[in-house]
Design an enzyme around this catalytic site. Sequence first.
Site, PDB file in Angstrom:
ATOM      1  N   ARG A  29     -16.573  -1.281  -1.177  1.00 51.71           N
ATOM      2  CA  ARG A  29     -15.844  -0.014  -1.774  1.00 51.71           C
ATOM      3  C   ARG A  29     -16.709   1.100  -1.963  1.00 51.71           C
ATOM      4  O   ARG A  29     -16.506   1.709  -2.792  1.00 51.71           O
ATOM      5  CB  ARG A  29     -15.164  -0.443  -3.043  1.00 51.71           C
ATOM      6  CG  ARG A  29     -14.286  -1.522  -2.955  1.00 51.71           C
ATOM      7  CD  ARG A  29     -13.648  -1.914  -4.362  1.00 51.71           C
ATOM      8  NE  ARG A  29     -12.400  -2.765  -4.036  1.00 51.71           N
ATOM      9  CZ  ARG A  29     -12.524  -4.073  -4.173  1.00 51.71           C
ATOM     10  NH1 ARG A  29     -13.764  -4.548  -4.225  1.00 51.71           N
ATOM     11  NH2 ARG A  29     -11.519  -4.748  -3.985  1.00 51.71           N
ATOM     12  N   TYR A  32       0.784  -1.079   0.030  1.00 50.16           N
ATOM     13  CA  TYR A  32       0.087   0.011   0.017  1.00 50.16           C
ATOM     14  C   TYR A  32       0.832   1.245  -0.130  1.00 50.16           C
ATOM     15  O   TYR A  32       1.721   1.498   0.974  1.00 50.16           O
ATOM     16  CB  TYR A  32      -0.816   0.065   1.356  1.00 50.16           C
ATOM     17  CG  TYR A  32      -1.856  -1.128   1.333  1.00 50.16           C
ATOM     18  CD1 TYR A  32      -2.299  -1.877   0.207  1.00 50.16           C
ATOM     19  CD2 TYR A  32      -2.471  -1.352   2.456  1.00 50.16           C
ATOM     20  CE1 TYR A  32      -3.166  -2.853   0.254  1.00 50.16           C
ATOM     21  CE2 TYR A  32      -3.503  -2.377   2.675  1.00 50.16           C
ATOM     22  CZ  TYR A  32      -3.711  -3.170   1.494  1.00 50.16           C
ATOM     23  OH  TYR A  32      -4.493  -4.355   1.761  1.00 50.16           O
TER      24      TYR A  32
END
Length: 326
Positions: free
Chosen positions: A203, A54
């Site tokens: 999401r 990430y």
Amino acid sequence: MRQAKLGGLEVGAIGLGCMTMTDAYGVSDRDEAERTLLRAVDLGVTLFDTANGYGLGENEQLVGRVLAPHRDRVCIATKFGFVVDGGRPRIDGHPDQVEDRCDESLKRLAIDVIDLYFLHRPDPEVPIEDTVGAMARLVEAGKVRYLGVCEVSPETLRRGHAVHPISAVQSEYSLWTRDPEQGVLAVCEELGIGFVPFSPLGRAILTGTIKSSDQVDQKSDYRSTMPRFHGDNLKANLELVSGLEDIAASLSVKPGQVALAWLLARGEHIAPIPGTRRRTYLEENVEAANIELDDDAVADLDALFVPERVAGARYGQSWMQSKDTA
């Protein structure tokens, strides 16, 4: 906060996914991300999830630095396995690189031990026994406390668990992604393994805040590559969300809170990690731990979001899909 059991690890039932604090869903606000991390600690969140991939390590640095004063109160989970070579991602679970990836994460996080260490995806070229065996040596060396695997098939989970106890499986699981119900959840319950749903709010679509593909930036938001967020697929999926909004309104709560409460109703071994970099959304998510859905509400949600009604594939890029079909 109510607690969840991930094998031998106990955490708050609502965790925090930290990926979007540095990348993925548009331009991030680092100051607000830091405030969100600290607010999460205040609210009783104990499971913080990051990964070496990430932000190319920047996410781990952020999480480690901000949580350092509260290290004794939090469980830090991170992952390895995704590698970017020349801009092209691939999965690498070869045992000879596991310790190096762990050491790099420990350095970025500025901690002595990782509480929960995940294999980000099974490597289709490497037996799971070999990768988990290398991870087990990290536990023996005191660098890792508990092991986890992501997006794994039931059979591969059994094989990995036979080498060393797996404390948690992390996979996408939500009202509109029900794949873990096809065997993985049953194996987790049988073997005493916890389950950590990522993207438990679809999401953000399950929050009701997305109404058009125009809200997804084509350059900086990787949802723009996902078929579910485009054209007729999005239109069909928004009809399902409309039904979720009706159920939420009848309960006087937010749609996203209902989606999280539905997951928590699955059992005390489930700890979803909704991702956010904003305190407002964090507080809404944490409050979902106090919502108890009755059997009728759960049944209504199950019927509304049957997998056949969800339009579009999870990912538009094949490398993101788990190739573990064993």
